[in-house]
Write an enzyme that holds these catalytic residues in place. Structure first.
Site, PDB file in Angstrom:
ATOM      1  N   GLN A 170      36.071  38.860  39.178  1.00  0.00           N
ATOM      2  CA  GLN A 170      36.298  40.231  38.705  1.00  0.00           C
ATOM      3  C   GLN A 170      35.125  41.137  39.091  1.00  0.00           C
ATOM      4  OE1 GLN A 170      39.195  41.302  37.030  1.00  0.00           O
ATOM      5  NE2 GLN A 170      38.292  43.301  37.423  1.00  0.00           N
ATOM      6  N   ASP A 174      42.985  37.805  46.094  1.00  0.00           N
ATOM      7  CA  ASP A 174      42.736  39.249  46.063  1.00  0.00           C
ATOM      8  C   ASP A 174      42.837  39.844  47.473  1.00  0.00           C
ATOM      9  OD1 ASP A 174      42.374  40.701  43.795  1.00  0.00           O
ATOM     10  OD2 ASP A 174      40.239  40.246  43.558  1.00  0.00           O
ATOM     11  N   LYS A 228      45.281  39.377  33.033  1.00  0.00           N
ATOM     12  CA  LYS A 228      45.657  38.493  34.141  1.00  0.00           C
ATOM     13  C   LYS A 228      45.999  37.101  33.614  1.00  0.00           C
ATOM     14  CE  LYS A 228      43.082  41.239  37.420  1.00  0.00           C
ATOM     15  NZ  LYS A 228      41.800  41.553  38.059  1.00  0.00           N
TER      16      LYS A 228
END
Ligand code: NAP
Length: 297
Positions: free
Chosen positions: A98, A121, A54
């Site tokens: 994460q 997200d 990422k």
């Protein structure tokens, strides 16, 4: 008939080039550089590699990447404190914690602490609610990638019979809702199947568009697919190792057999996978754009 392969790698490349242009424009016109901050707790190897990927993807398109790598024993209170700091950090437009988090930390508590305007997200209940009513800010990344693949492959969605296999909160449910919306690139007639579905083939053989997110190799076989259908295989299953020692991946669809029936199909790897990070980048650039439009200092 052999299906046309929908290359997620190629589509992702095109979208990343579009995003790089938008990032350059934001900088030139407003002096704004979008920033994404990833937070990793512990050293789970898969999570470490996702976070690294990422960061690299951000830099390639001119998005600033921040990373916090915290030890596995970090307390929930300390993690919440960091999220609060990031919520107030003007250089950070997107925050990504994460998953999975270590067991002593309640994931939902952390995800719900993220400012919904920085929730790239798309997992915060506010953003899930916005998605359901068709006013989404940040669509969750994997479903957004799936929709892009369908649309950019030239598959008509309006009025299409669309069947989703799987009802998870991160893939099955959100993509069903997105394809149901009264919008371009959606407007489909949606059916969702799961482990309690009585006769799954009765549904899948009707599908003009079949999206499979079951997490089971060969959950969909050739007899379950309508000739000419567009098949999107979301599954990622590790089934041993290649000769060079890399993990061998397969999807949820019996690819070799289904490609002889389907009209279009995504491969695994190289299908949905490359789209997920791309959509994270898209959401981050959108967050920066929205902050600018809302009169940020
Ligand atoms: N490429 C990417 O970026 C990406 C991103 C996310 C996920 N994935 C992959 O996509 C797959 C699905 O992920 P997920 O997080 O949605 O998985 P999940 O949370 O395990 O959900 C799987 C869903 O599929 C249903 N299901 C399982 N086996 C089935 C079968 N034989 N017939 C019908 N329905 C079945 C389950 O039904 P019940 O609800 O009844 O249990 C459940 O709703 C996994 O392989 C995952 O690794 C890929």
């Amino acid at each position: 008939m052999t299906a046309e392969i929908i290359s997620g790698k190629e589509v992702a490349k095109t979208i990343r080039a579009e995003l790089a242009e938008e990032v350059a424009q934001l900088k030139e016109e407003h002096g704004v550089v979008p920033g994404l901050c990833t937070v990793l707790v512990g050293e789970d190897p898969a999570s470490v590699s996702y976070v690294t990927a990422k960061g690299k993807a951000c830099e390639k398109i001119g998005v600033k990447s921040f990373q916090h790598k915290l030890p596995a024993e970090t307390s929930e209170a300390d993690l919440l404190k960091l999220v609060d700091e990031l919520n107030h950090n003007e250089e950070v437009n997107g925050i990504l914690v994460q998953l999975p988090l270590p067991k002593h930390i309640q994931e939902s508590k952390v995800l719900y602490a993220i400012d919904p305007d920085k929730d790239v997200d798309g997992f915060h209940p506010v953003n899930v609610g916005r998605l359901v009513i068709g006013e989404e800010l940040f669509p969750p990344c994997t479903p957004a990638g799936i929709q892009e693949l369908i649309v950019r492959s030239g598959t008509p969605t309006e009025g299409a019979e669309l069947v989703v296999v799987g009802r998870s909160n991160i893939v099955g449910k959100p993509i069903s809702i997105m394809m149901l919306q009264k919008k371009a690139g959606a407007n489909s007639t949606v059916t969702v199947c799961h482990t309690r579905t009585r006769d799954m083939a009765a549904h899948t053989t009707r599908a003009d568009i079949l999206i499979v997110a079951a997490g089971k190799p060969k959950a969909v076989t050739a007899e379950m697919v309508k000739p000419g259908a567009t098949v999107i295989d979301v599954g990622v299953n590790r089934i041993g190792f290649t000769e060079s020692g890399k993990a061998k991946l397969v999807g949820d669809v019996d690819f070799d057999a289904v490609k002889e029936v389907a009209g279009k199909i995504t491969p695994v790897p190289g299908g949905v996978g490359p789209m997920t990070i791309t959509m994270l980048l898209k959401n981050t650039v959108r967050a920066a754009r929205l902050r600018q439009d809302n009169g940020a200092p």
